[in-house]
Design a protein around this motif. Sequence first.
Motif: not given
Length: 158
Positions: A69-85
């Motif tokens: 019924a739904g997808i939980v997609l892991g979001l690989p955030m940087n350790m400092d909480g920023t978003a990288g490539p």
Amino acid sequence: MAILDNADFESALPASARLLGVDLGTKTIGLALSDTSRTVASPLETIRRVKFSIDVERFFALIDQHQVAGIVLGLPMNMDGTAGPRVQATRAFATEVLKRRELNLTYWDERLSTAAVTRMMIDADMTRARRAELVDKLAATYILQGYLDAAANWRRGG
């Protein structure tokens, strides 16, 4: 359906249905499946990435087979909480999947999931080859279980 925040995702789901946890890597896609009560996550499969159209075909086949019924997609955030490539690649994957099929999808912060799973397997004295075989679907299980535990807490009012 669309990419939803965790609260909207939870309210969009039927009372009893499975979720699919996803650990998206550059070479593999680790998958985990919840039970219908959304209490326990179990490793499902690791898809070896070949080409997006082939990968998504297998992805959709598993969604259909297990009535997800739904997808939980892991979001690989940087350790400092920023978003990288890698975050950008994960969001692009989600967008492309949702162009092909209507699904409920949410992101879950996966920082340290692979490291935690690898440490557990080392502690269990698994060989390097066995760890390589299992790490992706176990990381997906770790991601999905984190979401399931948090969602149970939200339902209890925590």
